[in-house]
Scaffold this active site. Structure first.
Site, short mmCIF file in Angstrom:
data_model
loop_
_atom_site.label_atom_id
_atom_site.label_comp_id
_atom_site.label_asym_id
_atom_site.label_seq_id
_atom_site.Cartn_x
_atom_site.Cartn_y
_atom_site.Cartn_z
N ASN A 231 10.36 -10.35 -0.49
CA ASN A 231 10.65 -10.87 0.85
C ASN A 231 11.95 -11.67 0.79
O ASN A 231 12.45 -11.97 -0.29
CB ASN A 231 9.48 -11.71 1.38
N ASP B 86 5.07 -7.26 -5.16
CA ASP B 86 5.76 -8.53 -5.47
C ASP B 86 4.83 -9.46 -6.26
O ASP B 86 5.21 -9.98 -7.32
CB ASP B 86 6.16 -9.18 -4.13
N VAL C 96 2.69 -3.84 3.41
CA VAL C 96 2.49 -4.73 4.56
C VAL C 96 3.67 -4.68 5.54
O VAL C 96 3.51 -5.07 6.70
CB VAL C 96 2.23 -6.20 4.13
N TYR C 97 4.83 -4.16 5.13
CA TYR C 97 5.96 -4.03 6.06
C TYR C 97 5.87 -2.77 6.92
O TYR C 97 6.71 -2.54 7.79
CB TYR C 97 7.29 -4.08 5.30
N SER D 85 8.84 -1.31 1.41
CA SER D 85 8.48 -1.45 2.84
C SER D 85 7.26 -0.64 3.28
O SER D 85 6.89 -0.69 4.45
CB SER D 85 9.66 -1.10 3.78
N GLY E 116 0.96 -7.72 -2.74
CA GLY E 116 1.40 -6.37 -3.05
C GLY E 116 2.13 -6.28 -4.38
O GLY E 116 1.80 -6.97 -5.36
N ASP F 38 0.89 1.45 -12.02
CA ASP F 38 1.36 0.08 -11.81
C ASP F 38 2.78 -0.07 -12.34
O ASP F 38 3.02 0.11 -13.54
CB ASP F 38 0.39 -0.84 -12.57
P1 ADP Z 1 6.35 -4.26 1.42
O1 ADP Z 1 6.12 -5.70 1.81
O2 ADP Z 1 7.80 -3.96 1.13
O3 ADP Z 1 5.72 -3.30 2.36
P2 ADP Z 1 4.12 -3.99 -0.49
O4 ADP Z 1 4.05 -4.61 -1.84
O5 ADP Z 1 3.16 -4.46 0.53
O6 ADP Z 1 5.65 -4.15 -0.03
O7 ADP Z 1 3.95 -2.43 -0.64
C1 ADP Z 1 4.96 -1.56 -1.12
C2 ADP Z 1 4.32 -0.41 -1.86
O8 ADP Z 1 4.01 -0.84 -3.20
C3 ADP Z 1 3.00 0.10 -1.29
O9 ADP Z 1 3.07 1.54 -1.24
C4 ADP Z 1 1.95 -0.38 -2.27
O10 ADP Z 1 0.85 0.52 -2.37
C5 ADP Z 1 2.74 -0.37 -3.57
N1 ADP Z 1 2.25 -1.23 -4.67
C6 ADP Z 1 1.44 -2.33 -4.62
N2 ADP Z 1 1.25 -2.81 -5.86
C7 ADP Z 1 1.94 -2.00 -6.72
C8 ADP Z 1 2.12 -1.97 -8.13
N3 ADP Z 1 1.57 -2.87 -8.95
N4 ADP Z 1 2.90 -0.97 -8.66
C9 ADP Z 1 3.48 -0.05 -7.87
N5 ADP Z 1 3.36 -0.03 -6.53
C10 ADP Z 1 2.58 -0.99 -5.96
#
Ligand code: ADP
Length: 179
Positions: free
Chosen positions: A24, A34, A120-121, A117, A32, A10
């Site tokens: 975003n 964010d 969800v992107y 990205s 995610g 994390d």
């Molecule tokens: P985006 O909208 O840019 O695609 P996301 O948050 O949906 O961003 O995903 C980007 C990456 O971050 C994904 O590979 C997801 O598995 C990862 N992710 C989600 N939560 C965490 C976290 N707490 N720490 C590190 N990486 C994370």
């Protein structure tokens, strides 16, 4: 000495000078990584973000880290994958370049990136890893201050992609590599 490493876990737990957020363009939070960053940083992070008037895709804006162990958050807005012919690769490269430029300007010694990205992107992960590694290695060549660049991946499959790209021995939860 420059170090690039892969960390599976994390990003909100990392005590680095800056963590990068996959934000975003409204900088108004979301799911995610964010969402995780906003939860861990506390409500002051949202207050700070809402004063920034958003952020165009490919650009980066900085805030404090508030309750995070990281001192700063670099909010990078990655592109939404739309098939690859909408400048997605250049926009993703621009996120990494701009974050590394900011890290140099602020004389940060450590920075951690999520896989921008790749959630969800829906950016294809292998291509995203190529871009992330290429741009950070290029920027490190002219940055003597930055000692620790962390590619932080939530899941094992993504971490393994970075390890392969960086030639880190397979299976380690953390490692060093060079590209
Ligand atoms: P985006 O909208 O840019 O695609 P996301 O948050 O949906 O961003 O995903 C980007 C990456 O971050 C994904 O590979 C997801 O598995 C990862 N992710 C989600 N939560 C965490 C976290 N707490 N720490 C590190 N990486 C994370």
């Amino acid at each position: 000495m420059h170090r690039i490493r892969v960390y599976q876990g994390d990003i909100t737990q990392l005590a680095v000078d800056a963590i990068v957020n996959a934000a975003n363009s409204a900088l108004n939070g979301g799911g995610g990584v964010d969402g995780a960053i906003h939860r861990a940083a506390g409500p002051q992070l949202m207050e700070a973000c809402l004063t920034l008037n958003g952020c165009p895709t490919g650009q980066v804006k900085m805030t404090h880290g508030f309750e995070l162990p990281a001192r700063y958050v670099l909010h990078a807005v990655g592109p939404i994958w739309q098939g690859g012919d909408h400048g997605e690769a250049d926009l993703l490269a621009s996120c990494y370049r701009n974050a590394m430029t900011m890290a140099a300007a602020e004389q940060f010694q450590s920075i951690a990136f999520p896989a921008i990205s790749c959630g969800v992107y829906r950016f294809p992960p292998d291509q995203a890893v190529d871009i992330a590694v290429r741009e950070t290695v290029k920027a490190l060549a002219s940055n003597e201050n930055l000692e620790d660049v962390v590619f932080c991946c939530f899941d094992e499959a993504m971490a393994e992609r970075y390890r392969q790209k960086l030639h880190v021995p397979q299976g380690g939860s953390e490692g060093e590599g060079s590209a």
